[in-house]
Structures are given as C-alpha cells and as structure tokens.
Design a protein around this motif. Structure first.
Motif, PDB file in Angstrom:
ATOM      1  N   UNK A  51      40.922  42.811  48.003  1.00 37.55           N
ATOM      2  CA  UNK A  51      41.021  42.330  46.625  1.00 37.55           C
ATOM      3  C   UNK A  51      40.121  43.121  45.696  1.00 37.55           C
ATOM      4  N   UNK A  52      39.932  42.621  44.485  1.00 34.15           N
ATOM      5  CA  UNK A  52      39.056  43.302  43.533  1.00 34.15           C
ATOM      6  C   UNK A  52      39.824  43.823  42.342  1.00 34.15           C
ATOM      7  N   UNK A  53      39.118  43.954  41.211  1.00 36.21           N
ATOM      8  CA  UNK A  53      39.770  44.385  39.978  1.00 36.21           C
ATOM      9  C   UNK A  53      40.373  45.765  40.153  1.00 36.21           C
ATOM     10  N   UNK A  54      39.590  46.658  40.780  1.00 34.76           N
ATOM     11  CA  UNK A  54      40.046  48.035  40.920  1.00 34.76           C
ATOM     12  C   UNK A  54      41.377  48.118  41.667  1.00 34.76           C
ATOM     13  N   UNK A  55      41.454  47.403  42.763  1.00 38.39           N
ATOM     14  CA  UNK A  55      42.683  47.459  43.548  1.00 38.39           C
ATOM     15  C   UNK A  55      43.843  46.795  42.826  1.00 38.39           C
ATOM     16  N   UNK A  56      43.543  45.736  42.072  1.00 34.54           N
ATOM     17  CA  UNK A  56      44.599  45.108  41.272  1.00 34.54           C
ATOM     18  C   UNK A  56      45.131  46.094  40.251  1.00 34.54           C
ATOM     19  N   UNK A  57      44.209  46.863  39.654  1.00 35.94           N
ATOM     20  CA  UNK A  57      44.623  47.860  38.668  1.00 35.94           C
ATOM     21  C   UNK A  57      45.441  48.961  39.315  1.00 35.94           C
ATOM     22  N   UNK A  96      40.262  28.197  38.813  1.00 35.19           N
ATOM     23  CA  UNK A  96      39.159  27.264  39.090  1.00 35.19           C
ATOM     24  C   UNK A  96      39.440  25.876  38.524  1.00 35.19           C
ATOM     25  N   UNK A  97      39.962  25.875  37.294  1.00 31.32           N
ATOM     26  CA  UNK A  97      40.120  24.599  36.612  1.00 31.32           C
ATOM     27  C   UNK A  97      41.379  23.847  37.009  1.00 31.32           C
ATOM     28  N   UNK A 134      44.396  37.712  39.294  1.00 28.34           N
ATOM     29  CA  UNK A 134      43.105  37.049  39.469  1.00 28.34           C
ATOM     30  C   UNK A 134      43.306  35.577  39.797  1.00 28.34           C
ATOM     31  N   UNK A 135      44.329  34.983  39.191  1.00 33.52           N
ATOM     32  CA  UNK A 135      44.653  33.581  39.469  1.00 33.52           C
ATOM     33  C   UNK A 135      44.924  33.397  40.950  1.00 33.52           C
ATOM     34  N   UNK A 136      45.606  34.387  41.528  1.00 34.41           N
ATOM     35  CA  UNK A 136      45.917  34.310  42.957  1.00 34.41           C
ATOM     36  C   UNK A 136      44.723  34.718  43.808  1.00 34.41           C
ATOM     37  N   UNK A 137      43.637  35.129  43.162  1.00 30.79           N
ATOM     38  CA  UNK A 137      42.445  35.510  43.907  1.00 30.79           C
ATOM     39  C   UNK A 137      42.454  36.960  44.355  1.00 30.79           C
ATOM     40  N   UNK A 138      43.357  37.765  43.760  1.00 37.13           N
ATOM     41  CA  UNK A 138      43.445  39.169  44.162  1.00 37.13           C
ATOM     42  C   UNK A 138      42.704  40.082  43.191  1.00 37.13           C
ATOM     43  N   UNK A 139      42.279  39.512  42.075  1.00 35.76           N
ATOM     44  CA  UNK A 139      41.639  40.355  41.080  1.00 35.76           C
ATOM     45  C   UNK A 139      40.127  40.224  41.161  1.00 35.76           C
ATOM     46  N   UNK A 140      39.574  39.600  40.117  1.00 34.09           N
ATOM     47  CA  UNK A 140      38.125  39.472  39.999  1.00 34.09           C
ATOM     48  C   UNK A 140      37.588  38.515  41.068  1.00 34.09           C
ATOM     49  N   UNK A 141      36.447  38.889  41.613  1.00 31.70           N
ATOM     50  CA  UNK A 141      35.831  38.038  42.650  1.00 31.70           C
ATOM     51  C   UNK A 141      35.148  36.822  42.015  1.00 31.70           C
ATOM     52  N   UNK A 142      35.168  35.642  42.666  1.00 32.96           N
ATOM     53  CA  UNK A 142      34.804  34.350  42.086  1.00 32.96           C
ATOM     54  C   UNK A 142      33.641  34.210  41.093  1.00 32.96           C
ATOM     55  N   UNK A 143      32.402  34.531  41.416  1.00 34.64           N
ATOM     56  CA  UNK A 143      31.435  34.085  40.398  1.00 34.64           C
ATOM     57  C   UNK A 143      31.685  34.734  39.049  1.00 34.64           C
ATOM     58  N   UNK A 144      32.246  35.925  39.065  1.00 31.12           N
ATOM     59  CA  UNK A 144      32.476  36.635  37.816  1.00 31.12           C
ATOM     60  C   UNK A 144      33.538  35.921  36.989  1.00 31.12           C
ATOM     61  N   UNK A 145      33.297  35.858  35.684  1.00 31.37           N
ATOM     62  CA  UNK A 145      34.239  35.158  34.819  1.00 31.37           C
ATOM     63  C   UNK A 145      35.391  36.069  34.440  1.00 31.37           C
ATOM     64  N   UNK A 146      36.585  35.565  34.634  1.00 30.39           N
ATOM     65  CA  UNK A 146      37.789  36.279  34.184  1.00 30.39           C
ATOM     66  C   UNK A 146      38.803  35.200  33.895  1.00 30.39           C
ATOM     67  N   UNK A 147      39.617  35.394  32.865  1.00 30.11           N
ATOM     68  CA  UNK A 147      40.499  34.314  32.416  1.00 30.11           C
ATOM     69  C   UNK A 147      41.409  33.784  33.531  1.00 30.11           C
ATOM     70  N   UNK A 165      54.168  43.892  45.418  1.00 28.54           N
ATOM     71  CA  UNK A 165      53.472  45.145  45.677  1.00 28.54           C
ATOM     72  C   UNK A 165      51.966  44.958  45.572  1.00 28.54           C
ATOM     73  N   UNK A 166      51.553  44.186  44.547  1.00 29.70           N
ATOM     74  CA  UNK A 166      50.126  43.942  44.360  1.00 29.70           C
ATOM     75  C   UNK A 166      49.547  43.202  45.566  1.00 29.70           C
ATOM     76  N   UNK A 167      50.311  42.245  46.097  1.00 33.27           N
ATOM     77  CA  UNK A 167      49.868  41.527  47.290  1.00 33.27           C
ATOM     78  C   UNK A 167      49.716  42.487  48.459  1.00 33.27           C
ATOM     79  N   UNK A 168      50.679  43.402  48.577  1.00 34.65           N
ATOM     80  CA  UNK A 168      50.626  44.377  49.665  1.00 34.65           C
ATOM     81  C   UNK A 168      49.406  45.277  49.517  1.00 34.65           C
ATOM     82  N   UNK A 169      49.155  45.738  48.298  1.00 37.10           N
ATOM     83  CA  UNK A 169      47.989  46.600  48.070  1.00 37.10           C
ATOM     84  C   UNK A 169      46.703  45.846  48.375  1.00 37.10           C
ATOM     85  N   UNK A 170      46.653  44.578  47.907  1.00 39.31           N
ATOM     86  CA  UNK A 170      45.467  43.775  48.182  1.00 39.31           C
ATOM     87  C   UNK A 170      45.283  43.603  49.680  1.00 39.31           C
TER      88      UNK A 170
END
Lengths: 252, 290
Positions: free
Chosen positions: B144-150, B242-243, B223-236, B134-139
């Motif tokens: 993407x983005x934190x708001x949409x992930x939420x 990244x790593x 976020x790991x899948x790239x659907x949450x926080x946008x890259x330069x911003x740090x999020x676990x 569902x999250x993938x569909x919403x994204x």
C-alpha cells in the motif's frame, strides 16, 4: 541557352486507400529553365496540386525523378532536404490556413531565417523588408492570420516564400481563394517580383486567362496525364487535343 | 438598425466578460484551495494528530467547528491537513500523466506505422483494465501507500491523454501551415513542439484540469479501501473510512471529509469547464474582432 532549373521525369503518384488505388499523377515529365514561368492548368482533380506537393517533396512520388539544378532530390531527407527548401519555395492555395493560427505573421515569415541560424534581430529587420516588398506595412509582423484579409494574408505568404531568396516559386492556386480585384493585385505583385528577383515559377492555376497573362509555357493536365504543352497563345488559339478545346470553351 | 447592432455588441461583451469572470472566479477558488493545501500546517487551529479522549466525538460547535473524531482530534484541522495529501498527490499525478500521455500520443500521431500500432495496442490494454482492480493488484504486489496508489492510477490513466493527443495530432498533421513550416526548413522536433503542441494544448489542458477532480476522487477511493495513505496520517478518503462505522451516531466524521472532497472536485471540474469556454476558438475570434 539558360540552365535547366527544375526537371521532372516520369513522375507518378498513386494514392492507396484500402483496396482501391487512385493514380493522381501519371507519367508527367517537364523541365523548367531559369527565369521561365511554367503554367499548369487543368480541371479539379487533374493532379495539379499533387504535382506541386511532389515537386516540393511534401508527398513521396511513387515513381520518377525530380532534379533541381541537376541534383536529384527525389529521395533526399532531413538536413539535405531542408537545404533544398532554400532554393525552392511554395505559396499555398488557402492563405489563412497556411499560417500557424497561434503565431504571428512575422514569426511565420521569419521562421525559415531563424532555422538558418540568423539572429532574432536581423530576422526582424528582414521580415519588415519583405513585408514592404510585398506591399504590406511592417506592422503586419505582429498580427495574427485571422486578423487580416485573405489578400493581405497571401501577400504575407509570398513574403514568407521569398525570405530565403529562392530561385523557384511554386504557386499552388495562389490566387484562387481571392476575389478578382485582389487576384489582379497579387498577380501584379508576382509579375513585379519575377522581374526584380529573376524568379522562376511553376504557376498552378485553373484560370486560363491568368495563365495566359503570366506564363511563358503551359502544361494542360487531364486525369493525371499531360494533354499538351506549348506557349499560352498556341494552346489557346490552336488547341490540338479535344480536352484542351473543351477546357477553353468552358471559359466562355 | 443601429440601435439593434449596439444591443448585440453589448450582449456579446457581457457574454465575454461573463466567461472571463467565470474563469477568474474558479481560478481564484482553485488557487485558494492550493494555498490552503500548501500552508495547511499553519492554518490548523489544533494539532491534527493530538488525541484528546476527553473531547472525543463532539458534534460541531464553537470550539470545534466540524466536531471531533473518536480520538478527540479536531476534524477541521484534519480536513485542512488532509488537503495536502489529497490535492498535491492528484496534481502531481495529473501533471505526470498529461506530459507522458501527450508525448506518446504526439509521437504516435506523427510517425504512425508500427510505433503507433504498438503503443496504441498497449494503451488499449490499459484502457480495458478496470482502474480499481489494477490498483488492488499493484497494492498487492508493491504494497500500500500513496506512492503505489499513484503509480497504479498513473499507469491506468495515461492512455486517455495519449489517445487524445494522437487524434489531435492527426488532425493537425495534414494542415497547410505545417507543410509551410516544413518548407521553412523546420525539423521534426521543431514542428512537433513549436507548431503542433501549441495548437493541441487547449483540449489537453481542459481534459487534464477536469481529470484533477477525478484523480482526487480515485485517490480518496483507494485510501478509503486502505490502499493509499497509511492510518495515522490524515487524508480525506481514509478519514471517511475511519468515520464510516460511526455514521449513525456521529455523521460529521464522514460529512466533513466528504464535503471537502465534494468541494475540491467541484472547483476543479468547474474550472475545467470555464477554461473550455474561454478557449473556444470562436469565442476567441469574436473577442479579438471587437
């Protein structure tokens, strides 16, 4: 001739569960005069408690009419029904369970007053008076239902019922969950209140001896139907119906 | 006999103290975590976004306790600054779905009938959806983005609370004290808010605290899948992503944010357990009887 306070006409309640139906109360009619005390006796499952809940409109009757002071209250709801509860109150069978476990007794007793728009301060004062009237001390207002005994809790429940100065008190097996000595004390309290406040009672009970001591008139119920009515002495000394005889014999 | 009694009372007291101590301990840890997230910017030893390629990929050491990533950014600072996004997003999300779910559940439980049937079928639909799909569909639809992930996680998760609140409300509905409150002239909203809500709040609170951990993980997953926080911003979650490619040569890049997620989720889960133990009505009674 005193006025008729409460009237039930052909009350009927059918519980449906899936395909089966159960007629808990079947065509029950009676009336209650002001200051009178009507006892309802019968075995478990004879529909006594259902009648109490129908009269207080906690359950919807399937058929029939309920009149309080000549006013039809069968289909009232919302605000109107809430004003009816200022004339009619009920005391429940399980004292501890009839209080919200997360609120103090004082809070429960004063709830009806607060709902009527009486200030917090005045409610507090009235609650203390009520507690004293029912043989408790004002400190009980700050206690929780699980902190006190069943007898004390039932006294508090009676105090709550009296908060709005009702004309009619419906006691649904109000003494059944208590042991005999406490039962006697509660009955003495009710008798005292009956005289002091000119209350009328619908006294639901399975104990014939209690009913004989307390009530002016008795309704014997069996399987949702009224078997017979009369004064307690008539019923106990000269029962007309077979079922009443069995009921009296079973008391020893 | 008397001695025996004393011993049991002492044991009970110890047990109660133990339960309360546990609760306070995890509460303190959770508050500490929230404080770190709140004052993240001031706690960072380095600028979490400053690149320094000369110090890229340094293993954990004295100057960089958790090492640096491939752009030479300090991992500790990035983990600390990342806590803000991870924890507060999860908290906000849990708060919203708890309130919304509980409200829906209470209405369903109380009124029953058609409203109940309709809302519960809707909640069934969402319960049947796999969250990530569902999250993938919403994204896909909203981007993407934190708001949409939420939004995606919120829409998927509220039915759990609705179901819980509904069943708890149903259990309370027929109780004597509610009948008594009705006789006291309380209107329906008053019954729901003043009587039912306090009596069902315990299990709901426990569930929502336990859910904070789950939400931290799911947000990190997105976020790991790239659907949450946008890259330069740090999020676990995105830091692990990244790593990931350097896992063989520089495992600290994954271990640092992974450990942070582990610790945060643990703290909230254990806090939830501690609250449940504390709220256990039997425990409460025993405590008050003493």
């Amino acid at each position: 001739m005193t006025e008729i306070l409460l009237e039930a006409e052909h009350l009927k309640k059918i519980f449906l569960s899936g395909k089966t139906s159960l007629t808990a109360v079947d065509d029950v009619s009676f009336s209650l005069r002001e200051g009178e005390c009507l006892g309802i006796v019968g075995e478990s499952g004879s529909g006594k408690s259902t009648i109490a809940r129908l009269l207080t409109r906690l359950l919807e009757p399937t058929e029939g009419k309920i009149r309080l002071l000549g006013e039809d209250i069968t289909h009232m709801s919302g605000k109107k029904l809430r004003s009816v509860y200022q004339k009619m109150q009920m005391v429940f069978q399980m004292p501890a369970e009839s209080f919200d476990p997360r609120r103090t007794l004082g809070n429960g007793i004063g709830e009806s007053l607060r709902n009527m728009g009486i200030s917090r301060k005045e409610t507090g004062k009235k609650v203390e008076e009520l507690l004293v009237l029912c043989g408790l001390t004002p400190e009980y207002a700050g206690r929780y239902p699980h902190e006190i005994s069943g007898g004390e809790c039932q006294r508090a429940a009676i105090a709550r019922a009296l908060a709005v100065d009702p004309l009619l008190l419906i006691c649904d097996e109000a003494t059944s969950a208590l042991d005999v000595t406490v039962q006697k004390q509660i009955l003495e309290l009710l008798t005292e209140l009956k005289e002091k406040k000119k209350l009328s009672f619908v006294f639901i009970c399975h104990d014939l001896a209690l009913v004989q001591r307390f009530c002016d008139r008795v309704l014997v119920m069996h399987q949702g139907k009224v078997e017979e009515t009369g004064t307690p002495d008539e019923i106990i000394n000269h029962p007309k119906r077979e079922y009443t005889k069995i009921l009296i014999d079973s008391v020893l | 006999m008397n001695k025996e009694k004393k011993v049991t009372i002492r044991r009970q007291k110890l047990r109660n103290n133990h339960i309360r101590g546990k609760l306070l301990f995890f509460l303190a840890l959770a508050v500490l975590l929230l404080m770190i997230a709140a004052f993240a910017e001031r706690l960072c030893p380095y600028d979490p976004y400053a690149q320094n390629l000369l110090e890229a990929q340094q293993p954990p050491g004295i100057s960089h306790p958790l090492g640096t990533d491939r752009y030479g950014r300090d991992m500790l600072s990035r983990v600390i600054i990342g806590s803000t996004a991870s924890i507060y997003a999860a908290l906000l999300l849990v708060a919203i779905i708890t309130v919304a779910g509980t409200a829906v559940g209470m209405v369903c439980g109380w009124f029953g009938g058609k409203v109940d049937a309709l809302l519960m079928r809707i909640s069934d639909i969402f319960l049947a959806f796999p969250g990530l799909v569902f999250a993938l569909a919403v994204a896909g639809v909203l981007g993407g983005g934190v708001q949409n992930a939420m939004i995606a996680l919120g829409v998927i998760s509220w039915p759990k609370f609705a179901r819980l609140a509904r069943s708890l409300t149903l259990a309370q509905k027929e109780s004597d004290y509610l009948m008594a409150a009705r006789l006291a002239g309380s209107s329906t909203p008053k019954l729901l808010i003043r009587h039912i809500l306090p009596n069902i709040a315990g299990p709901i609170l426990v569930t929502s605290v336990l859910d904070i951990g789950t939400m931290i993980m799911e947000l990190a997953g997105l976020s790991f899948l790239g659907l949450g926080v946008k890259p330069p911003m740090a999020e676990w979650g995105s830091m692990i992503s990244d790593g990931r490619v350097m896992l063989q040569t520089a495992p600290w890049m994954v271990l640092a944010p992974g450990g942070a997620i582990f610790i945060a989720v643990m703290i909230f889960n254990l806090l939830g357990d501690a609250i449940r133990d504390y709220m256990d009505p039997k425990q409460r009674n025993r405590e008050q009887c003493e």
